[in-house]
Design a protein around this motif. Structure first.
Motif, PDB file in Angstrom:
ATOM      1  N   UNK A  41      36.162  32.001 -43.127  1.00 14.97           N
ATOM      2  CA  UNK A  41      35.287  30.838 -42.932  1.00 14.97           C
ATOM      3  C   UNK A  41      35.034  30.595 -41.444  1.00 14.97           C
ATOM      4  N   UNK A  42      36.082  30.705 -40.611  1.00 16.59           N
ATOM      5  CA  UNK A  42      35.911  30.500 -39.175  1.00 16.59           C
ATOM      6  C   UNK A  42      34.977  31.551 -38.569  1.00 16.59           C
ATOM      7  N   UNK A  43      35.141  32.802 -39.002  1.00 20.11           N
ATOM      8  CA  UNK A  43      34.247  33.859 -38.505  1.00 20.11           C
ATOM      9  C   UNK A  43      32.810  33.559 -38.884  1.00 20.11           C
ATOM     10  N   UNK A  44      32.617  33.095 -40.136  1.00 18.30           N
ATOM     11  CA  UNK A  44      31.270  32.760 -40.574  1.00 18.30           C
ATOM     12  C   UNK A  44      30.650  31.639 -39.752  1.00 18.30           C
ATOM     13  N   UNK A  45      31.464  30.617 -39.419  1.00 15.64           N
ATOM     14  CA  UNK A  45      30.959  29.504 -38.617  1.00 15.64           C
ATOM     15  C   UNK A  45      30.570  29.984 -37.222  1.00 15.64           C
ATOM     16  N   UNK A  46      31.395  30.855 -36.639  1.00 21.14           N
ATOM     17  CA  UNK A  46      31.082  31.378 -35.297  1.00 21.14           C
ATOM     18  C   UNK A  46      29.774  32.173 -35.312  1.00 21.14           C
ATOM     19  N   UNK A  47      29.608  33.018 -36.327  1.00 23.28           N
ATOM     20  CA  UNK A  47      28.366  33.810 -36.432  1.00 23.28           C
ATOM     21  C   UNK A  47      27.159  32.898 -36.568  1.00 23.28           C
ATOM     22  N   UNK A  48      27.324  31.831 -37.402  1.00 24.99           N
ATOM     23  CA  UNK A  48      26.199  30.904 -37.588  1.00 24.99           C
ATOM     24  C   UNK A  48      25.845  30.213 -36.274  1.00 24.99           C
ATOM     25  N   UNK A  49      26.841  29.803 -35.516  1.00 31.32           N
ATOM     26  CA  UNK A  49      26.581  29.141 -34.245  1.00 31.32           C
ATOM     27  C   UNK A  49      25.872  30.071 -33.270  1.00 31.32           C
ATOM     28  N   UNK A  50      26.292  31.358 -33.242  1.00 31.71           N
ATOM     29  CA  UNK A  50      25.640  32.330 -32.344  1.00 31.71           C
ATOM     30  C   UNK A  50      24.177  32.505 -32.721  1.00 31.71           C
ATOM     31  N   UNK A  51      23.905  32.650 -34.041  1.00 32.49           N
ATOM     32  CA  UNK A  51      22.512  32.827 -34.489  1.00 32.49           C
ATOM     33  C   UNK A  51      21.684  31.586 -34.170  1.00 32.49           C
ATOM     34  N   UNK A  52      22.289  30.396 -34.393  1.00 30.37           N
ATOM     35  CA  UNK A  52      21.570  29.154 -34.123  1.00 30.37           C
ATOM     36  C   UNK A  52      21.235  29.037 -32.636  1.00 30.37           C
ATOM     37  N   UNK A  53      22.199  29.355 -31.776  1.00 30.71           N
ATOM     38  CA  UNK A  53      21.944  29.274 -30.341  1.00 30.71           C
ATOM     39  C   UNK A  53      20.863  30.266 -29.906  1.00 30.71           C
ATOM     40  N   UNK A  54      20.900  31.476 -30.488  1.00 28.25           N
ATOM     41  CA  UNK A  54      19.878  32.471 -30.143  1.00 28.25           C
ATOM     42  C   UNK A  54      18.489  32.002 -30.549  1.00 28.25           C
ATOM     43  N   UNK A  55      18.386  31.386 -31.736  1.00 26.47           N
ATOM     44  CA  UNK A  55      17.078  30.879 -32.187  1.00 26.47           C
ATOM     45  C   UNK A  55      16.579  29.758 -31.287  1.00 26.47           C
ATOM     46  N   UNK A  56      17.493  28.865 -30.878  1.00 27.06           N
ATOM     47  CA  UNK A  56      17.070  27.770 -30.011  1.00 27.06           C
ATOM     48  C   UNK A  56      16.586  28.292 -28.658  1.00 27.06           C
ATOM     49  N   UNK A  57      17.311  29.283 -28.110  1.00 26.68           N
ATOM     50  CA  UNK A  57      16.879  29.858 -26.829  1.00 26.68           C
ATOM     51  C   UNK A  57      15.525  30.550 -26.971  1.00 26.68           C
ATOM     52  N   UNK A  58      15.357  31.194 -28.110  1.00 27.97           N
ATOM     53  CA  UNK A  58      14.080  31.883 -28.328  1.00 27.97           C
ATOM     54  C   UNK A  58      12.933  30.889 -28.408  1.00 27.97           C
ATOM     55  N   UNK A  59      13.176  29.754 -29.118  1.00 28.27           N
ATOM     56  CA  UNK A  59      12.123  28.746 -29.255  1.00 28.27           C
ATOM     57  C   UNK A  59      11.801  28.104 -27.905  1.00 28.27           C
ATOM     58  N   UNK A  60      12.847  27.896 -27.077  1.00 28.95           N
ATOM     59  CA  UNK A  60      12.604  27.282 -25.781  1.00 28.95           C
ATOM     60  C   UNK A  60      11.908  28.231 -24.808  1.00 28.95           C
ATOM     61  N   UNK A  61      12.137  29.537 -24.962  1.00 29.94           N
ATOM     62  CA  UNK A  61      11.528  30.497 -24.040  1.00 29.94           C
ATOM     63  C   UNK A  61      10.081  30.824 -24.403  1.00 29.94           C
ATOM     64  N   UNK A  62       9.697  30.572 -25.662  1.00 35.31           N
ATOM     65  CA  UNK A  62       8.317  30.913 -26.083  1.00 35.31           C
ATOM     66  C   UNK A  62       7.266  30.109 -25.314  1.00 35.31           C
TER      67      UNK A  62
END
Length: 428
Positions: free
Chosen positions: A212-233
């Motif tokens: 469960x902890x690994x899954x939460x970490x992966x989700x946070x990484x994906x979420x942060x990457x999406x936010x950075x992508x949206x801000x850079x567009x």
């Protein structure tokens, strides 16, 4: 007569103890652990040192309100039920190591591990006694055995029919013994299986939590990457529009914001570099001041130790050097400052005694009184580590005295005393 002898032998065989740790010894070890845990969990529990509890009921009858509250967390830790098969080493390992890994216990109370090991090692635990094995009697011919039993029965005035009845009762007792042994083996096997299932279940719980902890970490990484992508567009889009010569209000506003952020970043960078330079300069000045102060102290000491030349003419007698002033200081905080200073010994707060002749520099050592010694040994990290050095300052188990090998040096600065060099101590 033969029936009584057989029953006595069976009772003696089953009465032989086969285990090492008794229920009374387990209760005593638990009381020792609880007393040590409560003593370390609360600094004001010094009254617990006045007695030695051998059972939990005896201990609880002596406890105050704070220790009763701390005992609730102690009782939440489960105690294994298979202690009857333990030896003394297993008993020490559980109460001195395994027990203190429970997350429910207070961190300060876990420092009692060393004291628990010492006290349980000093207990007397019964050694396991070997189980007597009954060897099967050699078989005799039926006629010879019958003749012998008939002769014994005749000598005692018992008929042959009574002898046969006695043999039948003995056979039933032997069958009952075999059934009891079979039941004991089945119970032991079932206990082992339940223990294995319990350990296996606990392992799967840890694995599940890890997944469960690994899954939460992966989700946070994906979420942060999406936010950075949206801000850079938007920035990328504005750059493309600028290259194409699109001069609209939105792009102009974006360029203005970008320029403003860039200027702010450069200003912050310049301020940071300036602060670094100032910090470096201050460090250099502090080192120079310390060096000058050390040289001045060395020169003063040398002047005091140097012999005075003989006077050629009568001179007025030199004034008697002033007596050193004495201050009683509290513990040292994380910045190396003594938290308080008193003219007299203040029980419960005073830890060090400082002597100074000029009010600027002085030497200090740990106050040698029973009250200060008990307070410092119960929590050496808080009261000693800031102003003292020792081989193992956290290990005070069995210590009764604090010996100062070298006094420390302190300097009065900005209205408070500050540690320049720690005192060297050892425990006895």
């Amino acid at each position: 007569m033969i029936k009584r002898i057989i029953i006595s032998v069976l009772i003696a065989a089953f009465a032989v103890p086969a285990f090492a740790v008794t229920e009374k010894e387990m209760e005593e070890a638990r009381a020792i652990t609880a007393q040590a845990y409560l003593r370390y969990a609360n600094d004001g529990s010094g009254y617990l040192d006045e007695f030695r509890a051998t059972s939990m009921s005896q201990l609880e009858s002596k406890l105050k309100t704070k220790e009763r509250e701390n005992l609730k967390a102690f009782k939440t830790v489960k105690v294994p039920g298979d202690y009857a098969s333990w030896d003394k080493a297993k008993l020490v390992e559980f109460w001195g190591v395994t027990f203190f890994t429970s997350p429910n216990l207070a961190e300060k109370g876990k420092a009692a591990r060393t004291r628990v090991k010492q006290r349980i090692n000093a207990m007397t635990v019964a050694a396991p006694a070997p189980v007597k094995e009954e060897k099967p009697a050699e078989s005799k011919p039926a006629e010879e055995l019958k003749d012998v039993k008939a002769a014994e029965a005749s000598a005692e005035g018992v008929s042959a029919e009574n002898v046969s009845a006695t043999d039948a009762d003995a056979g039933k007792i032997l069958e009952k013994q075999e059934e009891i042994l079979a039941d004991q083996n089945a119970i032991a096997q079932d206990t082992e299986e339940r223990q294995y299932k319990k350990e296996d279940s606990g392992t799967w719980i840890y694995v599940l939590v890890l997944v469960v902890l690994i899954g939460v970490v992966i989700w946070l990484v994906v979420f942060a990457a999406n936010m950075m992508k949206k801000q850079s567009e938007p920035l990328a889009q504005s750059a493309r529009n600028s290259d194409e010569g699109a001069d609209n209000r939105e792009n102009a506003e974006l360029r203005k914001q970008y320029a403003s952020q860039k200027n702010a970043l450069e200003e912050y960078k310049a301020a940071f570099e300036e602060a670094q330079a100032e910090n470096k300069r201050l460090r250099t000045e502090i080192k120079a001041i310390k060096a000058e102060l050390s040289e001045a102290l060395a020169a003063r000491d040398a002047a005091l130790r140097a012999p005075k030349p003989a006077a050629e003419s009568p001179r007025p007698a030199a004034a008697t050097p002033a007596q050193p002033s004495v201050l009683y200081l509290g513990r040292v905080n994380g910045r190396g400052l003594f938290v308080r200073a008193d003219r007299r010994l203040n029980p419960g707060h005073t830890i060090y005694r400082l002597e100074t002749r000029d009010g600027l520099v002085g030497t200090f050592h740990v106050v040698d009184t029973p009250e200060v010694t008990d307070l410092a040994l119960n929590n050496p990290v808080e009261y000693l580590s800031g102003g003292c050095n020792a081989i193992d300052i956290e290990d005070t188990a069995g210590a009764h005295n604090i010996v100062t090998e070298n006094a420390g040096t302190a300097m009065f600065e900005n209205g408070t005393w500050k540690v320049l060099r720690k005192s060297r101590i050892r425990f006895e």
